[in-house]
Each structure stands twice: as C-alpha cells, then as structure tokens.
Design an enzyme around this catalytic site. Structure first.
Site, PDB file in Angstrom:
ATOM      1  CB  CYS A 189      -0.901   0.002   1.228  1.00  0.00           C
ATOM      2  SG  CYS A 189      -1.851  -1.518   1.430  1.00  0.00           S
TER       3      CYS A 189
ATOM      4  NE  ARG B 262       5.241   2.744  -2.181  1.00  0.00           N
ATOM      5  CZ  ARG B 262       5.889   1.917  -1.384  1.00  0.00           C
ATOM      6  NH1 ARG B 262       5.237   0.981  -0.753  1.00  0.00           N
ATOM      7  NH2 ARG B 262       7.193   2.026  -1.214  1.00  0.00           N
TER       8      ARG B 262
ATOM      9  CD1 TRP C 234      -2.254  -4.760  -4.875  1.00  0.00           C
ATOM     10  CD2 TRP C 234      -1.673  -5.957  -3.076  1.00  0.00           C
ATOM     11  NE1 TRP C 234      -2.078  -6.057  -5.279  1.00  0.00           N
ATOM     12  CE2 TRP C 234      -1.725  -6.819  -4.200  1.00  0.00           C
ATOM     13  CE3 TRP C 234      -1.333  -6.498  -1.834  1.00  0.00           C
ATOM     14  CZ2 TRP C 234      -1.436  -8.181  -4.115  1.00  0.00           C
ATOM     15  CZ3 TRP C 234      -1.055  -7.848  -1.743  1.00  0.00           C
ATOM     16  CH2 TRP C 234      -1.095  -8.681  -2.880  1.00  0.00           C
TER      17      TRP C 234
ATOM     18  CG  ASN D 245       3.112  -0.563   2.911  1.00  0.00           C
ATOM     19  OD1 ASN D 245       2.515  -1.457   2.341  1.00  0.00           O
ATOM     20  ND2 ASN D 245       4.406  -0.340   2.713  1.00  0.00           N
ATOM     21  N   GLY D 246       1.747  -2.834   5.064  1.00  0.00           N
ATOM     22  CA  GLY D 246       2.400  -4.001   5.647  1.00  0.00           C
ATOM     23  C   GLY D 246       1.394  -5.015   6.130  1.00  0.00           C
TER      24      GLY D 246
ATOM     25  CD  GLU E  73      10.566  -8.946 -18.159  1.00  0.00           C
ATOM     26  OE1 GLU E  73      10.199  -7.761 -18.182  1.00  0.00           O
ATOM     27  OE2 GLU E  73      10.419  -9.692 -17.167  1.00  0.00           O
TER      28      GLU E  73
ATOM     29  CE  LYS F 110       7.785  -5.954 -18.122  1.00  0.00           C
ATOM     30  NZ  LYS F 110       7.908  -6.850 -16.963  1.00  0.00           N
TER      31      LYS F 110
ATOM     32  CD  GLU G  19       4.318  -8.034 -14.855  1.00  0.00           C
ATOM     33  OE1 GLU G  19       4.753  -7.917 -13.703  1.00  0.00           O
ATOM     34  OE2 GLU G  19       4.871  -7.508 -15.848  1.00  0.00           O
TER      35      GLU G  19
ATOM     36  CG  HIS H   3      12.322 -32.269 -22.714  1.00  0.00           C
ATOM     37  ND1 HIS H   3      12.762 -33.550 -22.428  1.00  0.00           N
ATOM     38  CD2 HIS H   3      13.256 -31.727 -23.540  1.00  0.00           C
ATOM     39  CE1 HIS H   3      13.911 -33.766 -23.039  1.00  0.00           C
ATOM     40  NE2 HIS H   3      14.237 -32.672 -23.722  1.00  0.00           N
TER      41      HIS H   3
ATOM     42  CE  LYS I 166       7.654  -0.246 -10.919  1.00  0.00           C
ATOM     43  NZ  LYS I 166       7.856  -0.869 -12.225  1.00  0.00           N
TER      44      LYS I 166
END
Length: 606
Positions: free
Chosen positions: A2, A27, A74, A98-99, A478, A482, A485, A501, A601
C-alpha cells in the site's frame, strides 16, 4: 504494497494528501481514503476502487483540516471494500498502514474483550483500537503509540493522528519503508520520496524500528529503544515533473521510450568515453570470490538469470540464482568468500531484503543493484550500485529491467577482467556494443507500428508460448510475464530446447509461439524448433535480426527484423520488442496498462 502519506502544517491537508496518493497509486489501487482533524475531531473520507473515486467523494464532501493522513490500498486482509479501506479510526485515533500485522488475530480477540467494536476485516484496525486502549488508560499519544508498537508483530509503516492534537502526526516503520519530508513550517511522511517530490527535496528515511513525532516546525525521531536519534537528511533530485506522463498515453509507454536515455545515463557512470570501466571500489576482490549468489523477485530475477550467464561465460565465476521468496526458507549453505547480489527496482522488496539479511548472516558480502540509492536494500548492503532509470510508475517494469541488465553486464565484465577470463580486446568490444545500444533501441522504437500490428493478431489468443535459447531464454520468460501482467493472456516462457519435453503438446493452429532467435551460435538449433512448431500448425512469430529473418522468416506466420548487435548485449536489445508486444496487446484488449488488476509496483510485504 500500500501507499501512505501524511501532512502537518498550516495549509489545507486534503489536496496535498490526494496529490501524494496519486504519486503512490502504483503501490495499490483497490481503495483509498483520507483522515484529518476537523475542530479537533477525526473525520474520514474513503472510497472503494481507484483514486478518482476518492477525489469524487471529496468534491461531494470536502474534508478540511491542516493535519492528516492518506492511504491507497492493495488488499491483503479483507476484500477491497469501503469498510476495509484505510484510514481506520476510533473516536480517538486514525491510522494508515502499509504491511502486515501477523498477530492481529490475537490482538483483535484481546481488544474485543476490552469492549472494542471492529468495523472491518483488516489487520490494521487492531492498531487503531490498541492505541486507543492505551490512550484511555491515560497515556499520551506518544506513549500510547510506543506501547502499541511493542505489541505488533510483522512488517509495517504507519501514520497516526489523534483527536484533540492538531499539532501532532506520528509515523513509524518496521520492515516497510517510510520517508520523512522537511518543509518550511510543514512536515510530511510518505511511503517513498515520489509522494513528497512536489513538496520538498529534503528527505530522511526512518531506520528499522524507528518512530517519529512530526510537528509543523520539527521532527523528533526515536529508535526502537525509544532513544532520540538523528537521521541524515538527503537532498533528492526527484521532482513532480519527472513523474508525469508527458505526451504519452501511459506511463509504461513513456518508460519504454525513456530506455535509450536512461541506459545511456546509467552507462555514463560506469564506462568512460574511452571505453574503460569505471566502477565504484568494491569491498571484495573478484579473484577471491568463491561463488556468486544472485537473489531477486519477478522481472528482477530474470535480470539475475541473464547475469548468471554473463558471470559464468565471461568471468568463469560459478553463480547460483535464487528466487528471493524461496531462498532463505531452504536454508542454503553459503561458502566462505562468497558474494551475494540483490537486485530490486524499489530497493524495498520484502522477500529480497529478507534474503539479503540471511546471506549477510552467512558471512556473504552484499552488493545490491537498485534504482533508489537510499532504499532499505541499499542501506543494508556493503555496496549499492545504482541504476539511473529515474522514477518507474508503470507496474510492469521496463526501464528498470534494462538498466539492471546494463549494470550487471558491467559488473560481469569487471569480474572477468579481474579474474583474467576475458581479454582486454573482447572487454572493449562488449563495452563499445553497450555504448551503441541506445541508438539501436531507438531504431526498434521507431518501428513500434510493427508491434502494434502484431498485437492485433495475438490479442484474441488464449495462450502464448515464448521460446529462446542461451541469453534469450530469460527474455522469453520476461516476455511471457509482461504479457500476463498487463493483457491477462496466459503465457509461458521456456528454453527452446525444452519445447519437446512438454510444451510441444500445447501447439495447435490457435497457439502463437514467439521465438526470440537472433542469428547467433544457437540459431540453427532454434531454427529446428521453429520447424517443429510449423509442422504442427503453430503460429510462429519470429523476432530475429535481418539474417535470421531472411533464413527462415518466410516460413513463419509473422516475423520482425531487429538490428544486429554484439551477442553479449542482445538481452537489453530484445527486451524492447517483448515490452512493446505486451503493451500493444494490452491496448488491443482494453486492459489497464499502468495499473493491471491485482498487481502493485512495490512488493513490501511477504
């Protein structure tokens, strides 16, 4: 994950707090809220959803007051509803957090027995009630907060205001970052310096266990033992202008296009105009390093995987790469003389910070690669090598990733030279190729319309497979990340040699398969994999150089020709097409590019 912000002074707090939250919305954006003191009493305004909902609420119901706190959420404990939105308040106190408070269930049970009535599902509300209980016992706000902090288990950064105390704001941290801002006749707290950039360039950072009393004209900081301490004030170069989108539609697109400049800025601190490395003095000797351990999360872990190839191939240095969230829990033995590299954009990634502390306790020297030089990870390291990406607001990392790669390659070259594993001629060739990269990336960006057209063709896909070999294997992962996301299309990244495989079972005429296949030493092997996909009706998208496209591009569904570059620097160059492809696919699908669902983020909680 957050974002919190606080203000105390003579100006109206709400507009400043709302502006700060806009800079922290990367955030979290499940809900948001403010609390101020109005005629000495606590008043709150909260709203479910993104920050504009809170802004609309404030138009309908203005919130005056010259001391206040704000929060953008968040969700961890409790659904993203207005009832669970911060600030959480009693009649005596309001708290933003936050936490995670790990012992909140025990606290809640205890507080309910004291007669406290809870209105939310969150862990945070227990902080507000706990402080209130101490206040009712006659403690001062400072004493009540200090007593409450001693009862909390977990990671947190909090801001607190108190009924009848318009001259006081308290901030505290343990495990989550909190910055203090110094103004003229006003003071501030924020989850990071970005939130405070338009207000002040004088920033201090609370250390682990610190708590601070903020008044309009001063800040008093206490350590975990309650002793008054001084924390260094830094002059930050951040400004409000740096955080705007400019002419770009999204922060992510702006940050993709900033890459030539920020890679150049980062390299300018490490490579001289004559092509010589100029790195900071390291607290270890590369020749004596027995093993290198790289720890990171998410996109940064893929930068670490590329670095593993570089350090092993160029420097002949054994490397272990670990996902930070798993590393300390498997209790890995670490050799004497080992070095650990921690990679993090924010420098506050909770899992990476915890893994760093484990490595440090095992006697490892710690080098961090971070974008925030005053961050927790940087301060806990023996040395921090900064990336100069500037503020990255888009949740999906772009320019932070490529500047991390630039730093890691320079470090690998330095290690290779020190260990006698790389000739001076070859080192200069790679460094020259690095210096030429910004111009090559600009070429790719000028051809962005190719990716826009390609995205239209894959936006209806249910699944996408990304394949690459060697240094391009991490870029395949990556690229898949992306796409997942920001477009919400399921995607997987694999080494191309692993296709037989398992992943080959997925191939049919509806599956786009993206091959990252420059015409390097591994191209012929990758070309065989491409033929295998074509034979099974797969829709091959080839991203290669002109030679590679000329060789096999005619047989593929789509192909895009990239500039040629030295094989060692290809991961930086090929990061750009996978970013553009993900971006334009998300645009085609109409998803929220900068604030994708369920993501934030900076991951500051485990």
């Amino acid at each position: 994950m957050c974002g919190i912000v606080g203000f105390i002074g003579k100006r109206q707090a709400s507009p400043l707090l709302l502006d700060g939250l806009q800079r922290l919305e990367y955030r979290g954006y499940d809900s948001a809220g403010l609390a101020t003191l109005v005629d000495g009493n606590i008043e709150t305004r909260r709203a479910e959803g993104k920050l504009y909902k809170l802004a609309e609420r404030l138009v309908e119901q203005p919130l005056p007051g010259t001391v206040g706190i704000g929060h953008t959420r968040w969700a961890t404990h409790g659904k993203p509803t207005e009832a669970n939105a911060h600030p959480h308040a009693t009649d005596l106190v309001a708290v933003v957090h936050n936490g995670i408070i790990e012992n909140y269930r025990e606290l809640r049970s205890e507080l309910e027995k004291e007669g406290c009535v809870f209105a939310s599902e969150t862990d945070t509300e227990s902080i507000a009630h706990l402080i209130s209980v101490y206040l009712r016992r006659g403690l001062t706000p400072q004493q009540a907060t200090e007593a409450a902090l001693k009862r909390l288990d977990g990671a947190f950064a909090i801001g607190v205001i108190f009924k009848g105390h318009g001259d006081l704001l308290i901030g505290a941290r343990r495990g989550s970052p909190l910055a203090l801002g110094y103004g003229e006749g006003e003071m501030y707290i924020g989850s990071d310096a970005l939130a405070l950039a338009p207000l002040t360039n004088r920033i201090a950072y609370l250390e682990e266990g610190d708590w601070a009393e903020l008044y309009a004209d001063k800040i008093i900081v206490h350590d975990a033992d309650g002793k008054t301490v001084e924390r260094k004030i830094h002059i930050t170069a951040l400004s409000g202008a740096m955080i705007g989108k400019g002419q770009y539609r999204h922060f992510m697109l702006k940050e993709i296009f900033e890459q030539p400049a920020v890679i150049g800025d980062t390299l300018s601190t490490m490579v001289t105009p004559n092509g010589e490395l100029t790195l900071p003095l390291l607290p270890f000797d590369w020749k004596k390093v027995s093993r290198l351990t790289i720890i990171a999360c998410g996109t940064a872990s893929y930068a670490g995987l590329v670095a593993k190839y570089w350090f092993e191939q160029l420097a002949r240095l054994p490397v272990e790469l670990d996902i930070a969230s798993e590393f300390r829990y498997r209790e890995a033995p670490m050799p004497e003389g080992g070095v650990t590299i921690a990679v993090s954009q924010s420098g506050e990634t909770a899992d990476t910070l915890a893994a760093l502390h484990y490595a440090k306790a095992q006697g490892q020297k710690i080098l961090s690669v971070v974008n925030v030089p005053q961050s927790s990870i940087a301060r806990a390291s023996d040395i921090a090598v900064p990336t100069l990406a500037g503020p990255e607001i888009g949740v999906a990392s772009t320019k932070a990733f490529t500047t991390q790669l630039a730093v890691l390659l320079c470090l690998a070259i330095a290690a290779a030279e020190a260990r006698g594993a790389l000739s001076p001629v070859r080192a200069k060739e790679i460094l020259q190729a690095l210096r030429e990269l910004p111009a090559l990336i600009n070429q790719v960006l000028r051809d962005e319309h190719y990716f826009q057209e390609l995205a239209q063709n894959i936006s209806d896909a249910r699944d996408v497979l990304y394949l690459g070999r060697g240094l391009l294997y991490p870029l395949a992962m990556e690229g898949a990340l992306k796409l997942k996301e920001i477009s919400y299309i399921h995607a997987e990244g694999y080494p191309a040699g692993e296709m037989k495989h398992g992943p080959i079972a997925l191939i049919d005429d509806a599956l786009p398969v993206v091959f990252l296949a420059p015409s390097d030493a591994l191209f012929e092997k990758t070309a065989s994999n491409i033929q295998e996909v074509i034979a099974r009706g797969g829709k091959v998208i080839l991203i290669s150089d002109k030679k590679g496209v000329a060789s096999i591009g005619a047989k593929t569904w789509k192909s895009i020709a990239m500039p040629e570059a030295d094989p060692a620097v290809l991961p930086l160059l090929y990061a750009v097409p996978v970013q553009l492809l993900a971006y334009y696919t998300a645009i085609a699908k109409g998803t929220d590019v900068d604030q994708p669902r369920n993501l934030a983020k900076s991951v500051t909680v485990e």
